[in-house]
Design a protein around this motif. Structure first.
Motif, PDB file in Angstrom:
ATOM      1  N   PRO A  73      -3.061 -26.966 -22.111  1.00 28.78           N
ATOM      2  CA  PRO A  73      -2.901 -26.045 -22.097  1.00 28.78           C
ATOM      3  C   PRO A  73      -1.915 -25.717 -20.884  1.00 28.78           C
ATOM      4  O   PRO A  73      -1.301 -26.882 -20.392  1.00 28.78           O
ATOM      5  CB  PRO A  73      -4.572 -25.720 -21.074  1.00 28.78           C
ATOM      6  N   ALA A  74      -1.569 -24.174 -20.628  1.00 27.48           N
ATOM      7  CA  ALA A  74      -0.389 -24.403 -19.185  1.00 27.48           C
ATOM      8  C   ALA A  74       0.773 -24.740 -19.335  1.00 27.48           C
ATOM      9  O   ALA A  74       1.382 -24.881 -20.201  1.00 27.48           O
ATOM     10  CB  ALA A  74      -1.390 -23.710 -17.828  1.00 27.48           C
ATOM     11  N   GLY A  75       0.732 -25.951 -18.111  1.00 26.36           N
ATOM     12  CA  GLY A  75       2.131 -26.540 -17.818  1.00 26.36           C
ATOM     13  C   GLY A  75       2.067 -28.020 -18.970  1.00 26.36           C
ATOM     14  O   GLY A  75       3.154 -28.350 -19.911  1.00 26.36           O
ATOM     15  N   TYR A 105      -8.471 -29.230 -30.425  1.00 31.52           N
ATOM     16  CA  TYR A 105      -7.272 -28.697 -29.316  1.00 31.52           C
ATOM     17  C   TYR A 105      -7.487 -27.564 -29.384  1.00 31.52           C
ATOM     18  O   TYR A 105      -7.178 -27.226 -30.382  1.00 31.52           O
ATOM     19  CB  TYR A 105      -6.312 -29.472 -30.089  1.00 31.52           C
ATOM     20  N   ALA A 106      -6.285 -27.402 -28.656  1.00 34.06           N
ATOM     21  CA  ALA A 106      -5.727 -25.792 -28.073  1.00 34.06           C
ATOM     22  C   ALA A 106      -4.434 -26.208 -27.372  1.00 34.06           C
ATOM     23  O   ALA A 106      -4.487 -27.027 -26.716  1.00 34.06           O
ATOM     24  CB  ALA A 106      -6.573 -25.139 -27.836  1.00 34.06           C
ATOM     25  N   ILE A 107      -3.897 -25.045 -27.429  1.00 38.11           N
ATOM     26  CA  ILE A 107      -2.454 -24.910 -27.193  1.00 38.11           C
ATOM     27  C   ILE A 107      -2.010 -23.614 -26.281  1.00 38.11           C
ATOM     28  O   ILE A 107      -2.789 -22.862 -27.318  1.00 38.11           O
ATOM     29  CB  ILE A 107      -1.207 -25.317 -27.837  1.00 38.11           C
ATOM     30  N   GLY A 108      -1.389 -23.561 -25.611  1.00 37.85           N
ATOM     31  CA  GLY A 108      -1.542 -22.070 -24.890  1.00 37.85           C
ATOM     32  C   GLY A 108      -1.015 -22.135 -23.546  1.00 37.85           C
ATOM     33  O   GLY A 108      -1.108 -22.916 -22.795  1.00 37.85           O
ATOM     34  N   LEU A 109       0.043 -21.189 -23.552  1.00 37.57           N
ATOM     35  CA  LEU A 109      -0.247 -20.538 -21.557  1.00 37.57           C
ATOM     36  C   LEU A 109      -1.253 -19.927 -21.204  1.00 37.57           C
ATOM     37  O   LEU A 109      -1.137 -18.256 -21.322  1.00 37.57           O
ATOM     38  CB  LEU A 109       1.598 -19.945 -21.338  1.00 37.57           C
TER      39      LEU A 109
END
Ligand SMILES: CCCC/C=C/CC(=O)SCCNC(=O)CCNC(=O)[C@H](O)C(C)(C)COP(=O)(O)OP(=O)(O)OC[C@H]1O[C@@H](n2cnc3c(N)ncnc32)[C@H](O)[C@@H]1OP(=O)(O)O
Length: 302
Positions: free
Chosen positions: A151-153, A172-176
C-alpha cells in the motif's frame, strides 16, 4: 550521455547529510556479503544485497520486519545500497523485493509522522523525497518483484521502478490508499501514478484510495505482470535480461527523457513541498486521524 551524467551528479549531490553520516558510521554497513570476481558487496541491518556479478544484477531484499515500513533509517539504508550499486560498474540492474513474508512494504512509517516535532517531519519528508528521486532517476534498470501487499509508500516505491512483477496471491493488493487514512498523496505521488496508469484511472484510484488485487492491478496497469508466487523472482530475472539487452546509454537517456519533467517538478518545488507536508502533518485533525489509524492497526491483533 552528458545529460545522464548530469542527472547522476545532481542526484548524488542531493544525498543528505544524514545519509553521509550513516555511511561513515562504523558497524552500520558491513563488509562484503558475497560477490566474487572482485565485486565488492555489502549488507546493512535492513537491506540485504545479493549480487550476481556475472549477470550484472543485484537483488536488493528489504528486511525491516514486521512490515518493511519505510522508516528514516530504512530509507537511508536503501539509498546507500542503491548508491553503492550505481557506483559499481559491475551492475546494470537491480531487482527490489521483500524478505518479509507476505509484505512488500507497508509504506511510509506512520510512527515517523505521528507525535514528533516539525524538524523531524521535515527531515523525514526530505528522505522520502530523496528515495523517490533516486529510484525514479536511477541509471540502473530497476525491477520490482512484488511478493506481498504494497500500500501507499510501498506502491510508490514500486512505481519508481522500470517494471513491476506481482505475485498472484489474493491476499496481496497494491495502490495509493492515502485517502483512506485521511491524508492526501502529494503531487509527485500523483504524477508517478498518472505516468503509469493514465489520468482517469489515477484520479479514480487516488480519490477512492483503491488497493488493487492482482488481476485488477494488471488490468489497470499498476503492475506489468502477474505470475504465480513461486515465479516472481525468476520472472523478474528474465525480464531483467531482456531490458539489459538494450544498449545501456540509449536506454538510460530514454528513461531520463521520459522521467525528467516529472522529477523536475519536485526538484524545483522541493522546499515548498517539505513546508506543505510539515504544515499538513502538524494539523491536529491529521494527527488524530493518523493516531486513530495506528491504534486500529494495533487493536486488530488483540
Ligand atoms: C501529505 C501526507 C502524505 C503522506 C503519505 C503517506 C503514504 C503512506 O505510505 S502512509 C502509510 C500507509 N500504509 C498503510 O496504510 C498500511 C498499514 N498497515 C497495514 O495495513 C497492515 O499492517 C499490513 C496489511 C501492511 C500488514 O498486516 P499484518 O496483519 O501482517 O501486520 P499488522 O499486525 O497490521 O502490523 C504489524 C505491526 O506493524 C505496524 N505497522 C503496520 N503498518 C505500519 C506503518 N505503515 N507504519 C508503522 N507501523 C506499521 C502495526 O501497527 C503493527 O505494530 P505492533 O506490532 O506494534 O502492533
Amino acid at each position: 550521455m552528458a545529460l545522464a551524467v548530469g542527472m547522476r551528479v545532481l542526484t548524488r549531490a542531493l544525498l543528505r547529510p544524514w545519509a553521509r553520516g550513516l555511511r561513515a558510521a562504523p558497524g552500520r554497513t558491513g563488509p562484503a556479503a558475497g560477490g566474487g570476481d572482485g565485486v565488492r558487496c555489502f549488507r546493512s541491518p535492513r537491506v540485504l544485497v545479493e549480487p550476481d556479478p556475472a549477470a550484472g544484477v543485484a537483488v536488493v531484499k528489504m528486511r525491516n520486519p514486521p512490515v518493511n515500513s519505510l522508516s528514516l533509517e530504512f530509507l537511508t539504508e536503501l539509498l546507500i545500497s542503491l548508491e553503492k550499486l550505481e557506483n559499481d560498474k559491475t551492475f546494470h540492474g537491480i531487482i527490489i523485493t521483500s524478505d518479509c513474508p507476505g509484505i512488500f512494504s507497508a509504506g511510509l512509517d506512520l510512527t515517523e509522522m505521528c507525535g514528533r516535532d516539525p524538524e523531524h517531519y521535515a527531515e523525514y519528508w526530505k528522505a522520502v523525497q530523496e528515495m523517490w528521486l533516486r529510484f525514479y532517476l536511477s541509471n540502473l534498470v530497476v525491477i520490482a518483484a512484488i511478493n506481498g501487499i504494497s500500500p501507499a509508500g510501498g506502491c510508490l516505491l514500486s512505481l519508481t521502478c522500470d517494471y513491476r512483477v506481482l505475485a498472484n496471491n489474493p491476499k496481496y493488493a497494491i495502490g495509493l490508499n492515502e485517502t483512506l487514512l485521511g491524508i492526501v498523496a502529494p503531487f509527485w505521488f500523483k504524477d508517478t501514478l498518472v505516468n503509469t496508469i493514465g489520468h482517469r484511472s489515477a484520479e479514480r484510484a487516488l480519490q477512492l484510495g483503491l488497493l488493487f488485487p492482482p488481476a485488477e492491478a494488471l488490468r489497470v496497469g499498476v503492475v506489468d505482470q502477474v505470475v504465480p508466487e513461486d515465479q516472481v523472482q525468476s520472472t523478474a530475472r528474465s525480464v531483467m535480461a531482456q531490458w539489459l539487452d538494450i544498449p545501456d546509454h540509449a536506454r538510460q537517456l530514454t528513461k531520463i527523457l521520459m522521467r525528467k519533467p516529472t522529477a523536475d517538478r519536485l526538484l524545483t518545488e522541493r522546499d515548498a513541498d517539505i513546508e506543505n507536508f510539515v504544515r499538513f502533518i502538524c494539523k491536529d485533525s491529521i494527527q488524530k486521524s493518523l493516531h486513530a489509524y495506528l491504534e486500529k492497526l494495533k487493536q486488530k491483533k488483540g
